[in-house]
Design an enzyme around this catalytic site. Structure first.
Site, PDB file in Angstrom:
ATOM      1  N   LYS A 177      -9.985 -13.484 -15.865  1.00  0.00           N
ATOM      2  CA  LYS A 177     -10.111 -13.734 -17.317  1.00  0.00           C
ATOM      3  C   LYS A 177      -9.421 -15.030 -17.751  1.00  0.00           C
ATOM      4  CE  LYS A 177     -11.591 -11.729 -21.140  1.00  0.00           C
ATOM      5  NZ  LYS A 177     -12.838 -10.958 -21.245  1.00  0.00           N
TER       6      LYS A 177
ATOM      7  N   HIS B 118       7.792  -7.674  -3.676  1.00  0.00           N
ATOM      8  CA  HIS B 118       6.515  -8.061  -4.291  1.00  0.00           C
ATOM      9  C   HIS B 118       6.653  -9.390  -5.034  1.00  0.00           C
ATOM     10  CE1 HIS B 118       4.228  -4.427  -3.455  1.00  0.00           C
ATOM     11  NE2 HIS B 118       5.369  -3.781  -3.595  1.00  0.00           N
TER      12      HIS B 118
ATOM     13  N   GLY C 293       0.847  -1.185   0.000  1.00  0.00           N
ATOM     14  CA  GLY C 293       0.000   0.000   0.000  1.00  0.00           C
ATOM     15  C   GLY C 293       0.881   1.233   0.000  1.00  0.00           C
TER      16      GLY C 293
ATOM     17  N   CYS D 155       5.280  -6.297   1.627  1.00  0.00           N
ATOM     18  CA  CYS D 155       5.671  -4.882   1.599  1.00  0.00           C
ATOM     19  C   CYS D 155       4.987  -4.122   2.740  1.00  0.00           C
ATOM     20  CB  CYS D 155       5.368  -4.297   0.227  1.00  0.00           C
ATOM     21  SG  CYS D 155       6.234  -2.752  -0.030  1.00  0.00           S
ATOM     22  N   TYR D 156       4.029  -3.238   2.436  1.00  0.00           N
ATOM     23  CA  TYR D 156       3.326  -2.522   3.513  1.00  0.00           C
ATOM     24  C   TYR D 156       2.746  -3.508   4.513  1.00  0.00           C
ATOM     25  CZ  TYR D 156       0.055   0.633   5.870  1.00  0.00           C
ATOM     26  OH  TYR D 156      -0.620   1.368   6.815  1.00  0.00           O
TER      27      TYR D 156
ATOM     28  N   ASP E 257     -16.482 -13.822 -22.462  1.00  0.00           N
ATOM     29  CA  ASP E 257     -17.252 -13.986 -21.227  1.00  0.00           C
ATOM     30  C   ASP E 257     -18.684 -14.454 -21.487  1.00  0.00           C
ATOM     31  OD1 ASP E 257     -14.954 -12.996 -20.165  1.00  0.00           O
ATOM     32  OD2 ASP E 257     -15.725 -10.978 -19.812  1.00  0.00           O
TER      33      ASP E 257
ATOM     34  N   GLU F  15       4.354 -11.066  -6.319  1.00  0.00           N
ATOM     35  CA  GLU F  15       3.290 -11.252  -7.310  1.00  0.00           C
ATOM     36  C   GLU F  15       3.651 -10.751  -8.701  1.00  0.00           C
ATOM     37  OE1 GLU F  15       3.351  -9.223  -4.767  1.00  0.00           O
ATOM     38  OE2 GLU F  15       2.318  -7.324  -5.123  1.00  0.00           O
TER      39      GLU F  15
END
Ligand code: XMP
Length: 515
Positions: free
Chosen positions: A371, A170, A56, A83-84, A228, A172
């Protein structure tokens, strides 16, 4: 699928919140995103197997900074702070977080302790993506450091007894190549998730749930031919067969042959048992668009006319019990129902549709999926690959890829040029590599020569972009020989075109669409 076995991401406003959840799902563990403001009672009720605190933009020691009650760390549920999130965990539990002299930013070598469960199988000196001003200067009682970089004494820490972990970088993002491995270690090994979130079981389970819910009811679905709505329609048809009616409005602004392709898959000669209604409303749309040049106005007209056409069809069908919508998880998060960093997204495609149909309840079978998961479900359901891996296509279709007035003639030109472009991009093996590419028709006409004749024809613009989130994008470097071949073919094969240009603009300042 076992939806109860879930990891939750508590979002503290970091920009990668969705990415964290996606990575966890790549480890076959179901994951949902919630705001850090979510009540502890709600978290307890969900009984997640693990909790991840995101990054954040704040400093955790500042007044008013997003925080959480200490109780979160006393639930006996493993927690991983990123992180945060890592700093906050230390701050709350009695460690110390301070402002560093200089920001640690970018790809950084981190020495990790591979005897930590978090780093099992990870290279001891691994590259990680850092982005922080603050650092952990003292660990809370019971914690040990299990990773450091040149500038950061605590790049990772743990208290194994309490199941608490923190990492300063991070995992991710792709810039941390072994990041998914670390998240895998956390969710599968530390939290003990079985990893049974798989698309085959999702499909099976959804079919069962839909069947139960729908009973003998009638279901209506607006099918656009996009990924979709196609996947949603097939899922419903597998569940309730011809209790489902799909209405496909051909507004005459689709890509070349697209209407017929959709009909071939979903229509009577296709593989699915459903009622398929194709409404050939091309002329209606063209006449509404005659003389209109302003892009927003065109979008509005197309959207409104779409609703009118759909409404008329719905009236013919009469009251239905359920209306299917192809909402997916990013739509849910971005409309403010999921995480913290919400942006309000207006739904341009079937905007307002529910108001015009007589139905009792909405079914959103893809509401929990990202997705890439929707695509996997589509493959699982036997949809053809060209449909499943379709690039994004705007609801207003070619209406916004034709600058100025839309006419039938211009639609033909842009369809033919776009067809050639797509064919050549596929032939060059670039179709899965470039995120979005298409031909657009500029409103510019200029003088050219063709044989001995002077021409006064249109210029076609070619667009191709690389992007991850479609919020920012860069023009793709399509090889010159490919562009050249496309140019030659368009000029030779598409009547009414005498120039072809390549659009180099990134987004920002441009947009992806060319309108
Ligand atoms: P822009 O042009 O805003 O596009 O950079 C970003 C992405 O959104 C798609 N797009 C639309 N999709 N209805 C849609 O369903 C629309 O009106 C619309 N406008 C843009 C665009 O194709 C790109 O993927």
């Amino acid at each position: 699928m076992n939806k109860r076995e879930m990891v939750i991401v508590l979002d503290f406003g970091g920009q990668y919140n969705q990415l964290v959840a996606r990575r966890v799902r790549e480890c076959n563990v179901y994951c949902e995103i919630y705001s850090y403001k979510t009540d502890i009672a709600k978290i307890k009720a969900m009984a997640p197997k693990g909790i991840i605190l995101t990054g954040g933009p704040n400093s955790c020691y500042e007044e008013g900074a997003p925080t959480y009650s200490k109780e979160l760390f006393e639930l006996g549920i493993p927690v991983l702070g990123l992180c945060y999130g890592a700093q906050l965990m230390q701050h709350i539990l009695g460690g110390r977080v301070e402002r560093a002299d200089k920001r640690e930013y970018g790809k950084t070598e981190v020495a990790v302790d591979t005897s930590s469960a978090l780093f099992a199988g990870v290279t001891p000196d691994t590259t990680c993506w850092m982005s922080h001003f603050d650092y952990i200067s003292r660990l809370a009682d019971g914690f040990v450091s299990v990773g450091h970089s040149a500038d950061c004494p605590v790049a990772a820490c743990e208290n194994t007894e309490r199941g608490l972990y923190g990492i300063q970088f991070h995992p991710e993002v792709l810039h941390t190549p072994e990041g998914t491995k670390m998240l895998y270690n956390f969710v599968r090994n530390v939290c003990g998730c079985a990893g049974d979130w798989k698309m085959d079981s999702f499909v099976e389970q959804s079919i069962r749930t839909i069947r139960e819910k729908v009973g003998n009811g009638k279901v209506l679905c607006a099918l656009s031919g996009g990924v979709d709505s196609s996947v949603a329609a097939v899922l419903l048809s597998k569940a309730v067969g011809d209790q489902l009616t799909c209405v496909f409005v051909d507004h005459g602004l689709l890509r070349k042959n697209e209407g017929d392709e959709v009909e071939a898959v979903f229509g009577p000669s296709g593989n699915y048992n459903l009622n398929f209604i194709r409404v050939n409303a091309q002329q209606r749309f063209y006449s509404k668009l005659a003389g209109v040049t302003e892009p927003e106005r065109k979008r509005k007209i197309i959207g409104e006319e779409f609703i009118r056409v759909f409404e008329e069809e719905a009236k013919k069908i009469g009251a239905v019990d359920f209306l299917v919508q192809g909402t997916i998880y990013p739509d849910v998060v971005e409309s403010g129902l999921g995480g913290e960093s919400a942006v309000i997204k207006s739904h341009h495609n079937v905007g307002g549709l529910p108001d015009y149909v007589d139905f009792k309840e909405i079914i959103e079978p893809l509401r929990d999926l990202f997705k890439d998961e929707v695509r996997k479900a589509g493959l699982e359901l036997g949809l053809p690959e060209y449909l499943v891996f379709r690039q994004p296509f705007p609801g207003p279709g070619l209406g916004i890829r034709i600058i100025g007035e839309v006419t039938e003639e211009k639609v033909r030109i842009v369809q033919d040029a776009d067809f050639i472009y797509r064919e050549e991009i596929a032939r060059a093996g670039l179709d899965q590599d470039i995120n979005q590419y298409f031909a657009a028709l500029t409103n510019m006409r200029s003088v050219g020569v063709m044989g001995d004749e002077r021409t006064y024809d249109y210029a076609v613009a070619l667009r191709a972009v690389r992007t991850i989130d479609f919020m920012t994008a860069e023009a793709a470097e399509v090889p010159y020989e490919v562009l050249n071949r496309v140019m030659n073919r368009i000029i030779n094969e598409v009547r009414g075109v005498n120039r072809v240009m390549y659009d180099l603009t990134s987004k920002p300042p441009g947009t992806i669409e060319f309108e």
